[in-house]
Enzyme design. Sequence first.
Site, PDB file in Angstrom:
ATOM      1  N   PHE A  25       0.832  -1.195   0.000  1.00  0.00           N
ATOM      2  CA  PHE A  25       0.000   0.000   0.000  1.00  0.00           C
ATOM      3  C   PHE A  25       0.872   1.253   0.000  1.00  0.00           C
ATOM      4  CE2 PHE A  25      -2.648   3.062   2.527  1.00  0.00           C
ATOM      5  CZ  PHE A  25      -3.678   3.205   1.606  1.00  0.00           C
ATOM      6  N   SER A  93       3.759  -6.890   2.714  1.00  0.00           N
ATOM      7  CA  SER A  93       2.800  -6.070   3.451  1.00  0.00           C
ATOM      8  C   SER A  93       1.384  -6.263   2.903  1.00  0.00           C
ATOM      9  CB  SER A  93       3.242  -4.612   3.399  1.00  0.00           C
ATOM     10  OG  SER A  93       2.572  -3.828   4.363  1.00  0.00           O
ATOM     11  N   MET A  94       0.726  -5.191   2.423  1.00  0.00           N
ATOM     12  CA  MET A  94      -0.587  -5.365   1.818  1.00  0.00           C
ATOM     13  C   MET A  94      -0.502  -6.307   0.628  1.00  0.00           C
ATOM     14  SD  MET A  94      -3.111  -2.714  -0.208  1.00  0.00           S
ATOM     15  CE  MET A  94      -2.093  -2.796  -1.697  1.00  0.00           C
ATOM     16  N   ASP A 194      10.028  -4.231  12.877  1.00  0.00           N
ATOM     17  CA  ASP A 194       9.172  -3.704  11.819  1.00  0.00           C
ATOM     18  C   ASP A 194       8.375  -2.556  12.421  1.00  0.00           C
ATOM     19  OD1 ASP A 194       7.121  -3.211   9.938  1.00  0.00           O
ATOM     20  OD2 ASP A 194       7.078  -5.299   9.296  1.00  0.00           O
ATOM     21  N   HIS A 224      10.718  -3.033   7.768  1.00  0.00           N
ATOM     22  CA  HIS A 224       9.517  -3.490   7.065  1.00  0.00           C
ATOM     23  C   HIS A 224       9.765  -3.833   5.599  1.00  0.00           C
ATOM     24  CE1 HIS A 224       5.318  -4.042   6.220  1.00  0.00           C
ATOM     25  NE2 HIS A 224       5.349  -3.116   5.270  1.00  0.00           N
TER      26      HIS A 224
END
Length: 256
Positions: A25, A93-94, A194, A224
Amino acid sequence: MLLLPGAEPFSHEGSATGVLLCHGFTGSPQSLRPWAEHLADRGLTVSLPLLPGHGTRWQDLQRTGWQDWYAAVDRALRELTDRCEHVFVGGLSMGAALALRLAARRGAAVRGVVAVNPAVTFPRLQGRALPVLRHVVPTTRGLISDIAREGVVEVGYDRVPLHAAYSLRALFARVREELPQVTQPLLLLRSRVDHVVPASDTALVRAAVSATDITEHVLEFSFHVATLDRDAERIFQETDAFISRLATRKTARDGT
């Protein structure tokens, strides 16, 4: 609309084993490009699409939602399955959440999933405020470039459009509901430190999926955006081993 430098999608035509990678994202394909290029160098067919609303300016993301992002990766998966014998999906992530949803919904079309710092929850306090706040405040501070390695910058937005964030929260809720439908082998790679996604998200994924073939590794030296960080080579090597093990295994779909 002009793309940010480095935000271009990536594709490579290679072997009958395909890999679809999904970026995060407010990010762009740049965050996964070294991973994609490594897989391409190994001779695999690779697709790394640019998600709608990303890679240009945050105002474009404000006009999109999770259905648009998911439709883009679902379309890319269909294109890969048309020309590949085995297809793996992965993401950051997303992007990992999108990959998990593909696995849940597309079943045998997905041979395995690689999830790097998967995000499947939204901060509770911010989430409660979003339904109202998004109509008052258009953006908040961005989430890009959580990277331990000095001198490395992630290409993405330094602002988070709140309408899109509201849709992101809805995506995470949908993915959590569908995690029990994920039965494919799963490779989880989680950064020890993270600043964007809590470690509990990885634990939630591992506990909720129905997969029995699960491998998890902790990335000790990255934040991250681990795919651009000090553990990038570790991610590439673990992905190689995961795909090599599964792509050569006979399956019921192969008729054996």
